[in-house]
Structure formats: C-alpha cells, structure tokens
Scaffold this motif. Structure first.
Motif, PDB file in Angstrom:
ATOM      1  N   ARG A   1       1.412  11.852   6.285  1.00  0.00           N
ATOM      2  CA  ARG A   1       0.032  11.966   6.754  1.00  0.00           C
ATOM      3  C   ARG A   1      -0.671  10.608   6.718  1.00  0.00           C
ATOM      4  O   ARG A   1      -1.304  10.203   7.687  1.00  0.00           O
ATOM      5  N   GLN A   2      -0.517   9.890   5.615  1.00  0.00           N
ATOM      6  CA  GLN A   2      -1.161   8.579   5.473  1.00  0.00           C
ATOM      7  C   GLN A   2      -0.616   7.573   6.480  1.00  0.00           C
ATOM      8  O   GLN A   2      -1.376   6.781   7.054  1.00  0.00           O
TER       9      GLN A   2
ATOM     10  N   THR B   1      -2.924   5.524   9.707  1.00  0.00           N
ATOM     11  CA  THR B   1      -3.157   4.109   9.450  1.00  0.00           C
ATOM     12  C   THR B   1      -3.024   3.321  10.742  1.00  0.00           C
ATOM     13  O   THR B   1      -2.000   3.390  11.420  1.00  0.00           O
TER      14      THR B   1
ATOM     15  N   GLU C   1       2.390  14.022   2.158  1.00  0.00           N
ATOM     16  CA  GLU C   1       1.214  13.160   2.031  1.00  0.00           C
ATOM     17  C   GLU C   1       1.497  11.757   2.560  1.00  0.00           C
ATOM     18  O   GLU C   1       0.663  11.154   3.232  1.00  0.00           O
TER      19      GLU C   1
ATOM     20  N   LEU D   1       1.714   4.086  -2.817  1.00  0.00           N
ATOM     21  CA  LEU D   1       1.470   5.500  -2.546  1.00  0.00           C
ATOM     22  C   LEU D   1       2.686   6.341  -2.917  1.00  0.00           C
ATOM     23  O   LEU D   1       2.541   7.454  -3.433  1.00  0.00           O
TER      24      LEU D   1
ATOM     25  N   ARG E   1       0.832  -1.208   0.000  1.00  0.00           N
ATOM     26  CA  ARG E   1       0.000   0.000   0.000  1.00  0.00           C
ATOM     27  C   ARG E   1       0.864   1.255   0.000  1.00  0.00           C
ATOM     28  O   ARG E   1       0.633   2.192  -0.768  1.00  0.00           O
ATOM     29  N   PHE E   2       1.889   1.264   0.844  1.00  0.00           N
ATOM     30  CA  PHE E   2       2.708   2.478   0.956  1.00  0.00           C
ATOM     31  C   PHE E   2       3.742   2.592  -0.149  1.00  0.00           C
ATOM     32  O   PHE E   2       4.063   3.700  -0.566  1.00  0.00           O
TER      33      PHE E   2
END
Length: 100
Positions: free
Chosen positions: A77-78, A82, A74, A29, A25-26
């Motif tokens: 932040r994510q 999480t 960003e 991103l 996921r990261f």
C-alpha cells in the motif's frame, strides 16, 4: 514469515540522496512491520524498455526480505501511494538449496 524479493523502481529525475532516502524509508517500514531485510541490491539508473508516465529511466533496487502477509499488505500500500516510486513488484523466490 515468508521470504520475498521486492523490485522497486524510483523516478529517474531524483538525485542519489533522494533515492537513498527512499530506500531507507521502505527498509525502515519493513522493520516497523515486524519483517527483516536480508539484502539490498541497488542496481543504479537504467533505461526503461518503454516509456512509463513520460519517463524513460529510473533507479532499480532489489530488496530481499522476510515479512508477514499483513506487513506485506501495508508495504504494498505504501509503495503504491509514494510518488517517488514508479513501479514495484513482489516475487516469492524458490527455496535455495546448496549443491554439493
């Protein structure tokens, strides 16, 4: 773009599939933010030096990446919102030079 090293600790009660999904996921991103993943080093499950949020262990992952400052904001932040991520930290590593 600058080079950074991200240390990410995922919750220790997750299974291997959930940890891999979290890492993907990261890394995805990072690509969405215009960055590049240079290396992903998964250290596995390690014991904490002290208890964090009633947990004693977690999965450690180090990601070397290149990203802009806006993309880094960003990503930070994510990572912060999480639930699967216990802690994270960005470091700007020194410039590596080859020794002859």
């Amino acid at each position: 773009m600058r080079t950074y090293e991200l240390m990410m600790i995922s919750r220790g009660d997750l299974d291997d599939v959930a940890v891999d999904t979290n890492i993907r996921r990261f890394t995805g991103l990072i690509g969405e933010q215009g960055g590049n993943v240079i290396n992903v080093d998964h250290w596995g499950k390690r014991q904490f030096a002290y208890e964090i949020n009633h947990m004693n262990e977690g999965f450690y992952t180090v990601i070397d990446l290149e990203i802009s400052s806006e993309g880094l904001t960003e990503l930070d932040r994510q990572l912060g919102i999480t639930d699967e991520v216990v802690r994270h930290k960005f470091v700007r590593p020194p410039i590596r030079t080859k020794r002859v």
